[in-house]
Write a protein that holds these residues in place. Structure first.
Motif, PDB file in Angstrom:
ATOM      1  N   ALA A   1      37.313  32.523  41.189  1.00 52.47           N
ATOM      2  CA  ALA A   1      36.777  33.702  41.867  1.00 52.47           C
ATOM      3  C   ALA A   1      37.802  34.835  41.872  1.00 52.47           C
ATOM      4  CB  ALA A   1      36.381  33.343  43.303  1.00 52.47           C
ATOM      5  N   ILE A   2      39.064  34.486  42.101  1.00 54.67           N
ATOM      6  CA  ILE A   2      40.122  35.505  42.094  1.00 54.67           C
ATOM      7  C   ILE A   2      40.223  36.149  40.717  1.00 54.67           C
ATOM      8  CG2 ILE A   2      42.621  35.850  42.233  1.00 54.67           C
ATOM      9  CD1 ILE A   2      42.667  33.769  44.470  1.00 54.67           C
TER      10      ILE A   2
ATOM     11  N   TYR B   1      37.852  36.396  38.484  1.00 58.44           N
ATOM     12  CA  TYR B   1      36.682  37.249  38.269  1.00 58.44           C
ATOM     13  C   TYR B   1      36.848  38.584  38.996  1.00 58.44           C
ATOM     14  CZ  TYR B   1      34.221  33.247  36.278  1.00 58.44           C
ATOM     15  OH  TYR B   1      33.848  32.199  35.486  1.00 58.44           O
ATOM     16  N   VAL B   2      37.332  38.528  40.232  1.00 54.34           N
ATOM     17  CA  VAL B   2      37.529  39.753  41.007  1.00 54.34           C
ATOM     18  C   VAL B   2      38.561  40.649  40.333  1.00 54.34           C
ATOM     19  CG1 VAL B   2      38.403  40.683  43.186  1.00 54.34           C
ATOM     20  CG2 VAL B   2      36.836  38.740  43.205  1.00 54.34           C
TER      21      VAL B   2
ATOM     22  N   LEU C   1      37.008  42.206  37.231  1.00 56.93           N
ATOM     23  CA  LEU C   1      36.049  43.248  37.583  1.00 56.93           C
ATOM     24  C   LEU C   1      36.749  44.496  38.126  1.00 56.93           C
ATOM     25  CD1 LEU C   1      33.194  41.130  39.223  1.00 56.93           C
ATOM     26  CD2 LEU C   1      33.169  42.260  36.992  1.00 56.93           C
ATOM     27  N   CYS C   2      37.816  44.282  38.921  1.00 55.57           N
ATOM     28  CA  CYS C   2      38.562  45.424  39.453  1.00 55.57           C
ATOM     29  C   CYS C   2      39.214  46.207  38.324  1.00 55.57           C
ATOM     30  CB  CYS C   2      39.618  44.945  40.454  1.00 55.57           C
ATOM     31  SG  CYS C   2      38.951  44.393  42.038  1.00 55.57           S
TER      32      CYS C   2
END
Length: 352
Positions: A138-139, A141-142, A145-146
């Motif tokens: 998840a980190i 992916y974030v 995306l950021c």
């Protein structure tokens, strides 16, 4: 738009199309691999390896539970006791267990009685590691995306991002990186130290200027030229027309020997903001890279590849879990368990 800009845009969109095609191809390959791997597992081609692993894992769990639960003081007491009520038994793989004898209790580890129970117990204990793995993905992916959002924002806004009254901008040229000796005002005003200039490719901050009275000579400002390009240069002259009362400004880069045509007469409404002292070279280089064609492609590729890999591995893991449970049930069906009855002692022998 110039021919070079058109060519650059064409190259960018072609690159995006190519990387999406590659990502789809790899996603299909991952899907094919996952499909046949799941079939391979469900057909029982790995049953022997899984069964051996389950047997060893079950014995290790029992042994570990025994070592954790048994108390040394109790062991010494039972060894020295003369009453026949206390008995210490030796189980498979040197796993020591204690039982109920007569009306007295000998401490016994509360180990799982079936392989299936042991597997589920182990999964419960390892649940936090699964959560950590999901958090890890998840980190990532974030972060991806950021980076992608920041890259697109800077790219679509000509290297500028507005946050309230502050503008973040990357400096693409070296016109403010050094102090040219022909610019006497820099030496007269003591503006020749490295911190007075701006390193090329740095990310800097500009604060909005609300009134003309806030404009100060020899400070650094950002202004838009006639083509809408943001220029970061030093204010070297303030001129107010005595007839019209209109004030205009003249700018020049510290490394330049003279002001360019669009810097000679700059109106106040062209001023974007005043340099507030924030300058970060590392962030500037990173932003310039991620908003470039190759940077955007790298971010998009990493995101799609990681997503395809995780989905495939998740399907394979579910297939393994299902098959392991089936094998555990088969092993449990073959086990011989002699129960310990109340007020009587029975030796427990587990054969897997």
């Amino acid at each position: 738009m110039s021919g070079q800009e058109i060519l650059g845009n064409v190259a960018f969109y072609v690159s995006i199309a190519v990387i999406i095609g590659l990502a789809l191809m790899f996603a299909i390959l991952f899907a094919i691999y996952g499909f046949y791997k799941v079939k391979h597992i469900s057909y029982g081609h790995e049953d022997k390896k899984l069964e051996d692993s389950l047997r060893k894992k079950y014995k290790d769990i029992i042994k570990k539970r025994a070592e954790e639960d048994l108390k040394i003081s109790d062991v010494e007491h039972f060894k020295n006791a003369n009453e026949p009520d206390y008995v210490m038994l030796q189980d498979m793989e040197n796993v020591k267990t204690f039982v109920l004898v007569g009306e007295k209790q000998v401490e016994q580890p509360s180990e799982p009685t079936t392989v299936l129970e042991a597997i589920f117990e182990e999964k419960r204990k390892s649940k936090k590691y699964k959560v950590m793995s999901n958090v890890f993905f998840a980190i990532f992916y974030v972060i991806f995306l950021c980076f992608f959002a920041v890259a697109l924002t800077f790219r679509l806004n000509n290297q500028e991002v507005y946050i309230g009254d502050t503008t973040l901008v990357t400096v693409l040229t070296g016109s403010m990186e050094t102090a040219n000796e022909e610019n006497d005002y820099l030496f007269d005003e003591g503006l020749t130290d490295p911190e007075d200039q701006i390193t090329q490719y740095s990310l800097i901050g500009l604060n909005r200027v609300h009134e003309q009275s806030e404009m100060k000579l020899y400070n650094i400002y950002g202004f838009k030229n006639n083509d809408g390009v943001l220029i970061i240069h030093r204010l070297i002259r303030i001129y107010t027309n005595p007839e019209t009362g209109i004030t205009t400004y003249m700018f020049r880069g510290d490394a330049n020997t003279e002001s360019l045509g669009y810097e000679l007469v700059v109106d106040f409404d062209q001023i974007v903001g005043e340099f507030n002292g924030f300058e970060n070279y590392g962030l500037g280089v990173l932003i310039i890279y991620v908003q470039s064609n190759i940077g955007l492609i790298a971010i998009l590729a990493a995101f799609l590849f990681l997503l395809s890999y995780q989905i495939t591995e998740s399907c394979i893991e579910k297939a393994y879990d299902k098959r392991i449970q089936e094998i555990a049930k088969e092993i449990d069906a073959k086990k011989v368990i002699l129960d310990i009855r109340s007020k009587k002692m029975k030796r427990v022998v587990e054969k897997i």
